[in-house]
Design a protein around this motif. Structure first.
Motif, PDB file in Angstrom:
ATOM      1  N   LEU A 217       0.815  -1.216   0.000  1.00 50.36           N
ATOM      2  CA  LEU A 217       0.000   0.000   0.000  1.00 50.36           C
ATOM      3  C   LEU A 217       0.845   1.262   0.000  1.00 50.36           C
ATOM      4  N   SER A 218       2.099   1.153   0.444  1.00 46.06           N
ATOM      5  CA  SER A 218       2.968   2.339   0.451  1.00 46.06           C
ATOM      6  C   SER A 218       3.240   2.858  -0.949  1.00 46.06           C
ATOM      7  N   THR A 219       3.007   2.024  -2.002  1.00 43.50           N
ATOM      8  CA  THR A 219       3.201   2.490  -3.373  1.00 43.50           C
ATOM      9  C   THR A 219       2.219   3.599  -3.722  1.00 43.50           C
ATOM     10  N   LEU A 220       1.102   3.691  -2.980  1.00 42.91           N
ATOM     11  CA  LEU A 220       0.132   4.751  -3.246  1.00 42.91           C
ATOM     12  C   LEU A 220       0.697   6.127  -2.950  1.00 42.91           C
ATOM     13  N   ASP A 221       1.748   6.182  -2.122  1.00 43.21           N
ATOM     14  CA  ASP A 221       2.362   7.473  -1.818  1.00 43.21           C
ATOM     15  C   ASP A 221       2.976   8.112  -3.055  1.00 43.21           C
ATOM     16  N   ASP A 222       3.252   7.297  -4.077  1.00 45.86           N
ATOM     17  CA  ASP A 222       3.877   7.811  -5.306  1.00 45.86           C
ATOM     18  C   ASP A 222       2.869   8.376  -6.296  1.00 45.86           C
ATOM     19  N   LEU A 223       1.561   8.204  -6.037  1.00 47.00           N
ATOM     20  CA  LEU A 223       0.565   8.738  -6.959  1.00 47.00           C
ATOM     21  C   LEU A 223       0.583  10.257  -6.932  1.00 47.00           C
ATOM     22  N   PRO A 224       0.625  10.906  -8.117  1.00 45.30           N
ATOM     23  CA  PRO A 224       0.658  12.372  -8.145  1.00 45.30           C
ATOM     24  C   PRO A 224      -0.662  12.976  -7.700  1.00 45.30           C
ATOM     25  N   LEU A 225      -0.597  14.066  -6.965  1.00 42.66           N
ATOM     26  CA  LEU A 225      -1.718  14.913  -6.570  1.00 42.66           C
ATOM     27  C   LEU A 225      -2.603  14.302  -5.484  1.00 42.66           C
ATOM     28  N   VAL A 226      -2.676  12.980  -5.408  1.00 44.71           N
ATOM     29  CA  VAL A 226      -3.577  12.336  -4.462  1.00 44.71           C
ATOM     30  C   VAL A 226      -2.881  12.146  -3.115  1.00 44.71           C
ATOM     31  N   LYS A 227      -3.561  12.519  -2.042  1.00 45.36           N
ATOM     32  CA  LYS A 227      -3.053  12.307  -0.694  1.00 45.36           C
ATOM     33  C   LYS A 227      -3.728  11.069  -0.116  1.00 45.36           C
ATOM     34  N   THR A 228      -2.918  10.101   0.311  1.00 48.95           N
ATOM     35  CA  THR A 228      -3.469   8.858   0.841  1.00 48.95           C
ATOM     36  C   THR A 228      -2.977   8.620   2.266  1.00 48.95           C
ATOM     37  N   THR A 229      -3.840   8.030   3.070  1.00 44.07           N
ATOM     38  CA  THR A 229      -3.471   7.527   4.393  1.00 44.07           C
ATOM     39  C   THR A 229      -4.050   6.125   4.511  1.00 44.07           C
ATOM     40  N   TYR A 230      -3.326   5.230   5.135  1.00 42.71           N
ATOM     41  CA  TYR A 230      -3.785   3.859   5.225  1.00 42.71           C
ATOM     42  C   TYR A 230      -3.415   3.267   6.585  1.00 42.71           C
ATOM     43  N   THR A 231      -4.229   2.340   7.033  1.00 40.05           N
ATOM     44  CA  THR A 231      -3.976   1.601   8.265  1.00 40.05           C
ATOM     45  C   THR A 231      -4.136   0.123   7.985  1.00 40.05           C
ATOM     46  N   VAL A 232      -3.259  -0.672   8.579  1.00 38.00           N
ATOM     47  CA  VAL A 232      -3.296  -2.122   8.436  1.00 38.00           C
ATOM     48  C   VAL A 232      -3.161  -2.730   9.827  1.00 38.00           C
ATOM     49  N   ASP A 233      -4.056  -3.646  10.174  1.00 36.86           N
ATOM     50  CA  ASP A 233      -3.948  -4.350  11.452  1.00 36.86           C
ATOM     51  C   ASP A 233      -4.339  -5.808  11.262  1.00 36.86           C
ATOM     52  N   GLN A 234      -4.513  -6.515  12.357  1.00 34.81           N
ATOM     53  CA  GLN A 234      -4.791  -7.951  12.265  1.00 34.81           C
ATOM     54  C   GLN A 234      -6.156  -8.269  11.661  1.00 34.81           C
ATOM     55  N   ASN A 235      -7.005  -7.249  11.508  1.00 30.12           N
ATOM     56  CA  ASN A 235      -8.350  -7.464  10.979  1.00 30.12           C
ATOM     57  C   ASN A 235      -8.524  -7.041   9.525  1.00 30.12           C
ATOM     58  N   GLY A 236      -7.521  -6.379   8.933  1.00 26.03           N
ATOM     59  CA  GLY A 236      -7.650  -5.942   7.550  1.00 26.03           C
ATOM     60  C   GLY A 236      -6.977  -4.606   7.303  1.00 26.03           C
ATOM     61  N   ALA A 237      -7.497  -3.852   6.334  1.00 28.72           N
ATOM     62  CA  ALA A 237      -6.869  -2.596   5.922  1.00 28.72           C
ATOM     63  C   ALA A 237      -7.920  -1.574   5.528  1.00 28.72           C
ATOM     64  N   THR A 238      -7.571  -0.291   5.709  1.00 32.89           N
ATOM     65  CA  THR A 238      -8.413   0.828   5.297  1.00 32.89           C
ATOM     66  C   THR A 238      -7.530   1.872   4.622  1.00 32.89           C
ATOM     67  N   VAL A 239      -7.991   2.412   3.497  1.00 29.92           N
ATOM     68  CA  VAL A 239      -7.259   3.441   2.771  1.00 29.92           C
ATOM     69  C   VAL A 239      -8.186   4.639   2.562  1.00 29.92           C
ATOM     70  N   ASP A 240      -7.747   5.822   3.006  1.00 30.17           N
ATOM     71  CA  ASP A 240      -8.467   7.070   2.770  1.00 30.17           C
ATOM     72  C   ASP A 240      -7.660   7.908   1.787  1.00 30.17           C
ATOM     73  N   PHE A 241      -8.343   8.612   0.909  1.00 33.20           N
ATOM     74  CA  PHE A 241      -7.622   9.454  -0.036  1.00 33.20           C
ATOM     75  C   PHE A 241      -8.439  10.687  -0.394  1.00 33.20           C
ATOM     76  N   THR A 242      -7.735  11.769  -0.645  1.00 40.47           N
ATOM     77  CA  THR A 242      -8.323  13.032  -1.096  1.00 40.47           C
ATOM     78  C   THR A 242      -7.423  13.618  -2.170  1.00 40.47           C
ATOM     79  N   GLY A 243      -8.001  14.480  -2.983  1.00 47.93           N
ATOM     80  CA  GLY A 243      -7.195  15.117  -4.008  1.00 47.93           C
ATOM     81  C   GLY A 243      -8.052  15.797  -5.044  1.00 47.93           C
TER      82      GLY A 243
END
Length: 258
Positions: A217-243
């Motif tokens: 998921l850290s590859t999303l940091d390379d997307l131009p213009l889009v701001k992403t935040t993500y969390t990963v734990d033992q239950n799964g993952a969530t990705v939020d993005f704005t731009g």
């Protein structure tokens, strides 16, 4: 090997023709007592892409009309997805695209200023705003190192939505084909605004899987213009993005005046 993220890249024209009607209307027909002031149109170009788009337009002046467009795309696979098969060599990535499902709903109010002799006729300029909500689901692949020095590919199902609000100006022309039937060519309508969304997926993840998924998921940091935040734990993952969000309107529609 890192895999691209088709959710942000798989989401969504130009045709020319010339024709004119020799029929004429009376002066300011939208305001005369017997003239029909309303028109309902269907967008023809969107139908092959599983989009169903209607627009209602009402004359509010001699050369001015207010319109409201609605577009619905039921959630389904990507249109024309078979075209990706010949250009994508990564079977895991193609599997993601092949199983990617998306839908959308949009509302578009506008004001049209006609430059011809009367409303509903000739070239027009139309400032507009648009609200759109996209939905999407896909299996997201990530590689987990194993004890042999290699890696195993695993998946987590992700789904969520993206909302956009944009504004722009549409340039087009409309012709009268018969007493009640019109042809509307929306030539070019660039629009720009902002977006925000969230996707998430649930499945049990051990520490090694969490690390591998977080790294992918850290590859999303390379997307131009889009701001992403993500969390990963033992239950799964969530990705939020704005731009920012940009698009172009273009279509050919058939209208019925009433």
């Amino acid at each position: 090997m890192r895999k691209s993220f088709p959710f942000l890249t798989a989401l969504l024209l130009g045709i020319g023709l010339s024709t004119a009607s020799a029929q004429s209307d009376s002066i300011n027909p939208a305001l005369s007592g017997n003239a029909a002031k309303n028109m309902m149109k269907i967008n023809l170009l969107s139908l092959p892409l599983n989009n169903y788009s209607l627009q209602f337009e009402r004359a509010i002046g001699g050369k001015t009309a207010a319109g409201l467009g609605l577009r619905v795309m039921p959630e389904s696979g990507l249109p024309l997805k078979s075209a990706f098969e010949d250009i994508i060599n990564d079977p895991d990535l193609f599997n993601q695209i092949n199983n990617f499902r998306t839908g959308n709903f949009s509302v578009t109010p506008e004001i049209r200023f006609y430059l011809g002799k009367s409303v509903f006729r000739g070239f027009y300029i139309a400032p507009f705003a648009r609200y759109t909500k996209f939905t999407a689901s896909l299996p997201f692949s990530f590689d987990v190192p194993n004890d042999t020095g290699g890696s195993a590919t695993e998946e987590i199902p992700l789904s969520g939505d993206l909302s956009t609000i944009t504004a722009g100006v549409l340039f087009g022309a409309q012709w009268k084909l018969s007493k009640l039937i019109y042809l509307d060519w929306s030539i070019l309508g660039p629009h720009y605004g902002g977006s925000n969304g969230k996707i998430s997926g649930s499945r049990p993840l051990d520490p090694e899987e969490q690390t591998a998924l977080r790294d992918e998921l850290s590859t999303l940091d390379d997307l131009p213009l889009v701001k992403t935040t993500y969390t990963v734990d033992q239950n799964g993952a969530t990705v939020d993005f704005t731009g920012p969000w940009a698009g172009i309107r273009a279509n050919i529609g058939i209208g019925f005046r009433f």
